[in-house]
Design a protein around this motif. Structure first.
Motif, PDB file in Angstrom:
ATOM      1  N   GLY A 125       0.781  -1.227   0.000  1.00 12.13           N
ATOM      2  CA  GLY A 125       0.000   0.000   0.000  1.00 12.13           C
ATOM      3  C   GLY A 125       0.809   1.272   0.000  1.00 12.13           C
ATOM      4  O   GLY A 125       0.233   2.359   0.106  1.00 12.13           O
ATOM      5  N   LEU A 126       2.134   1.175  -0.128  1.00 10.27           N
ATOM      6  CA  LEU A 126       2.972   2.368  -0.041  1.00 10.27           C
ATOM      7  C   LEU A 126       2.916   3.199  -1.315  1.00 10.27           C
ATOM      8  O   LEU A 126       2.683   2.684  -2.415  1.00 10.27           O
ATOM      9  CB  LEU A 126       4.427   1.980   0.229  1.00 10.27           C
ATOM     10  CG  LEU A 126       4.748   1.325   1.568  1.00 10.27           C
ATOM     11  CD1 LEU A 126       6.254   1.094   1.686  1.00 10.27           C
ATOM     12  CD2 LEU A 126       4.246   2.164   2.735  1.00 10.27           C
ATOM     13  N   ALA A 127       3.184   4.483  -1.171  1.00 12.28           N
ATOM     14  CA  ALA A 127       3.312   5.365  -2.327  1.00 12.28           C
ATOM     15  C   ALA A 127       4.579   5.020  -3.102  1.00 12.28           C
ATOM     16  O   ALA A 127       5.555   4.505  -2.544  1.00 12.28           O
ATOM     17  CB  ALA A 127       3.358   6.817  -1.874  1.00 12.28           C
ATOM     18  N   THR A 128       4.568   5.321  -4.392  1.00  7.83           N
ATOM     19  CA  THR A 128       5.725   5.025  -5.241  1.00  7.83           C
ATOM     20  C   THR A 128       6.995   5.675  -4.697  1.00  7.83           C
ATOM     21  O   THR A 128       8.067   5.062  -4.701  1.00  7.83           O
ATOM     22  CB  THR A 128       5.454   5.504  -6.676  1.00  7.83           C
ATOM     23  OG1 THR A 128       4.330   4.788  -7.203  1.00  7.83           O
ATOM     24  CG2 THR A 128       6.657   5.270  -7.570  1.00  7.83           C
ATOM     25  N   SER A 129       6.894   6.899  -4.210  1.00  6.72           N
ATOM     26  CA  SER A 129       8.072   7.587  -3.680  1.00  6.72           C
ATOM     27  C   SER A 129       8.643   6.856  -2.477  1.00  6.72           C
ATOM     28  O   SER A 129       9.871   6.749  -2.315  1.00  6.72           O
ATOM     29  CB  SER A 129       7.715   9.020  -3.299  1.00  6.72           C
ATOM     30  OG  SER A 129       6.648   9.045  -2.356  1.00  6.72           O
ATOM     31  N   ALA A 130       7.780   6.323  -1.627  1.00 12.51           N
ATOM     32  CA  ALA A 130       8.252   5.577  -0.457  1.00 12.51           C
ATOM     33  C   ALA A 130       8.896   4.265  -0.866  1.00 12.51           C
ATOM     34  O   ALA A 130       9.887   3.827  -0.265  1.00 12.51           O
ATOM     35  CB  ALA A 130       7.089   5.318   0.502  1.00 12.51           C
ATOM     36  N   ILE A 131       8.358   3.621  -1.892  1.00 13.54           N
ATOM     37  CA  ILE A 131       8.941   2.370  -2.395  1.00 13.54           C
ATOM     38  C   ILE A 131      10.327   2.647  -2.970  1.00 13.54           C
ATOM     39  O   ILE A 131      11.275   1.884  -2.743  1.00 13.54           O
ATOM     40  CB  ILE A 131       8.001   1.743  -3.433  1.00 13.54           C
ATOM     41  CG1 ILE A 131       6.705   1.285  -2.753  1.00 13.54           C
ATOM     42  CG2 ILE A 131       8.672   0.568  -4.141  1.00 13.54           C
ATOM     43  CD1 ILE A 131       5.606   0.875  -3.716  1.00 13.54           C
ATOM     44  N   ALA A 132      10.475   3.744  -3.695  1.00 13.22           N
ATOM     45  CA  ALA A 132      11.792   4.105  -4.234  1.00 13.22           C
ATOM     46  C   ALA A 132      12.779   4.384  -3.107  1.00 13.22           C
ATOM     47  O   ALA A 132      13.935   3.935  -3.153  1.00 13.22           O
ATOM     48  CB  ALA A 132      11.661   5.321  -5.151  1.00 13.22           C
ATOM     49  N   ARG A 133      12.339   5.107  -2.088  1.00 10.70           N
ATOM     50  CA  ARG A 133      13.234   5.414  -0.974  1.00 10.70           C
ATOM     51  C   ARG A 133      13.611   4.168  -0.191  1.00 10.70           C
ATOM     52  O   ARG A 133      14.673   4.128   0.450  1.00 10.70           O
ATOM     53  CB  ARG A 133      12.583   6.450  -0.045  1.00 10.70           C
ATOM     54  CG  ARG A 133      12.551   7.859  -0.604  1.00 10.70           C
ATOM     55  CD  ARG A 133      12.217   8.875   0.476  1.00 10.70           C
ATOM     56  NE  ARG A 133      10.883   8.670   1.016  1.00 10.70           N
ATOM     57  CZ  ARG A 133       9.785   9.241   0.530  1.00 10.70           C
ATOM     58  NH1 ARG A 133       9.864  10.036  -0.519  1.00 10.70           N
ATOM     59  NH2 ARG A 133       8.609   8.997   1.098  1.00 10.70           N
ATOM     60  N   ALA A 134      12.774   3.138  -0.234  1.00 10.49           N
ATOM     61  CA  ALA A 134      13.091   1.884   0.457  1.00 10.49           C
ATOM     62  C   ALA A 134      14.240   1.142  -0.207  1.00 10.49           C
ATOM     63  O   ALA A 134      14.824   0.235   0.408  1.00 10.49           O
ATOM     64  CB  ALA A 134      11.851   0.997   0.514  1.00 10.49           C
ATOM     65  N   GLY A 135      14.579   1.519  -1.451  1.00  7.15           N
ATOM     66  CA  GLY A 135      15.732   0.911  -2.099  1.00  7.15           C
ATOM     67  C   GLY A 135      15.444   0.169  -3.381  1.00  7.15           C
ATOM     68  O   GLY A 135      16.204  -0.711  -3.774  1.00  7.15           O
ATOM     69  N   ILE A 136      14.352   0.545  -4.069  1.00  6.69           N
ATOM     70  CA  ILE A 136      14.011  -0.103  -5.337  1.00  6.69           C
ATOM     71  C   ILE A 136      14.146   0.913  -6.468  1.00  6.69           C
ATOM     72  O   ILE A 136      13.549   1.994  -6.428  1.00  6.69           O
ATOM     73  CB  ILE A 136      12.583  -0.670  -5.309  1.00  6.69           C
ATOM     74  CG1 ILE A 136      12.440  -1.705  -4.190  1.00  6.69           C
ATOM     75  CG2 ILE A 136      12.235  -1.310  -6.652  1.00  6.69           C
ATOM     76  CD1 ILE A 136      11.055  -2.332  -4.086  1.00  6.69           C
ATOM     77  N   GLY A 137      14.948   0.545  -7.480  1.00  2.57           N
ATOM     78  CA  GLY A 137      15.086   1.355  -8.680  1.00  2.57           C
ATOM     79  C   GLY A 137      14.247   0.773  -9.801  1.00  2.57           C
ATOM     80  O   GLY A 137      14.088  -0.445  -9.893  1.00  2.57           O
ATOM     81  N   TYR A 138      13.714   1.643 -10.678  1.00  2.00           N
ATOM     82  CA  TYR A 138      12.791   1.190 -11.721  1.00  2.00           C
ATOM     83  C   TYR A 138      13.170   1.803 -13.059  1.00  2.00           C
ATOM     84  O   TYR A 138      13.355   3.019 -13.167  1.00  2.00           O
ATOM     85  CB  TYR A 138      11.364   1.597 -11.336  1.00  2.00           C
ATOM     86  CG  TYR A 138      10.298   1.287 -12.355  1.00  2.00           C
ATOM     87  CD1 TYR A 138      10.176   0.028 -12.932  1.00  2.00           C
ATOM     88  CD2 TYR A 138       9.376   2.269 -12.726  1.00  2.00           C
ATOM     89  CE1 TYR A 138       9.182  -0.244 -13.856  1.00  2.00           C
ATOM     90  CE2 TYR A 138       8.373   2.006 -13.643  1.00  2.00           C
ATOM     91  CZ  TYR A 138       8.283   0.739 -14.208  1.00  2.00           C
ATOM     92  OH  TYR A 138       7.292   0.473 -15.120  1.00  2.00           O
TER      93      TYR A 138
END
Length: 240
Positions: A71-84
């Motif tokens: 349920g996280l926002a995309t920005s939070a997922i990116a900050r968690a350490g995932i690059g896309y």
């Protein structure tokens, strides 16, 4: 196989009235390349976009390092350490190569050593550093798109069809950079239609059909079984 860095459990995603992902289950082991394969239109891009929160899962769970990110926002997922790296590259054409790269470094200024490595992997980026990205060739834009995701070390990279439609020399450059990223210990989930690239880079593999995972296992097992390739994807990795 190492412990999974990413785990999808029963993930369903709807886009408008269409039920695209229909209970997707697979793991991405840490420290290797997982290939997400399948015919066109079976849900591979939707899977990556759902992991990144760009499309919301209607049901199921996405775990990143045992943390529920569903349920996280995309920005939070990116900050968690995932690059896309999206299929459409997503670069800013009216900004320079340097500006595109600077925007990607969410942790602060670009690390000089990291930048030197990216220049060695993608020499045109150094050549056109001060030029607007819209002036790059298609292959150079793809290099920039991948380099942006690599601007900082990420725990996981999601990369959508990086070699699609490019000449063999560009494919070799892109594959070489991904191989080096793998050698650095990165975890990568890679959607790829070039099966020679998939065979060369992949450690594990998940095959999609009609919004579900229909097979998963070692990439070497799929690459060595022509009958299985025909059954799952309608073609042979060996001869593709």
């Amino acid at each position: 196989m190492s412990e999974p860095t990413l785990r999808l459990k029963g993930v369903h995603t709807n886009i408008a009235q269409y039920h695209i992902l229909q209970g997707v289950d697979f793991d991405v082991p840490a420290g290797g390349v997982t290939m997400l394969l399948g015919r066109n239109g079976v849900g591979k891009t939707t899977t990556l976009r759902t992991i990144m929160g760009l499309w919301r899962a209607r049901a199921g769970t996405i775990l990143f390092e045992d943390r529920d990110i569903t349920g996280l926002a995309t920005s939070a997922i990116a900050r968690a350490g995932i690059g896309y790296v999206p299929e459409d590259m997503g670069i800013f054409s009216d900004l320079t190569v340097e500006e595109n790269m600077t925007l990607a470094a969410i942790g602060g200024p670009l690390d000089p050593d990291r930048l030197d490595w990216l220049f060695s992997a993608f020499p045109p980026l150094k050549t056109f550093w001060k030029k607007e990205a819209g002036n790059l060739s298609g292959g150079q834009k793809q290099m920039l798109s991948i380099a942006r995701a690599m601007a900082e070390k990420r725990k996981l990279y999601l990369i959508d069809e990086p070699t699609k439609g490019f000449a063999p020399a560009i494919v070799a450059t892109l594959a070489g950079a991904l191989r080096e990223l793998k050698n650095q210990g990165a975890s990568i989930l890679l959607v790829e239609q070039n099966f020679s690239v998939a065979r060369a880079l992949g450690d594990s593999c998940a095959v999609m059909d009609d919004g579900k995972i229909v097979w998963s296992g070692a990439m070497a097992a799929l690459a060595g079984d022509h009958a299985l390739q025909e059954k799952l994807m309608g073609l042979s990795v060996e001869t593709a």
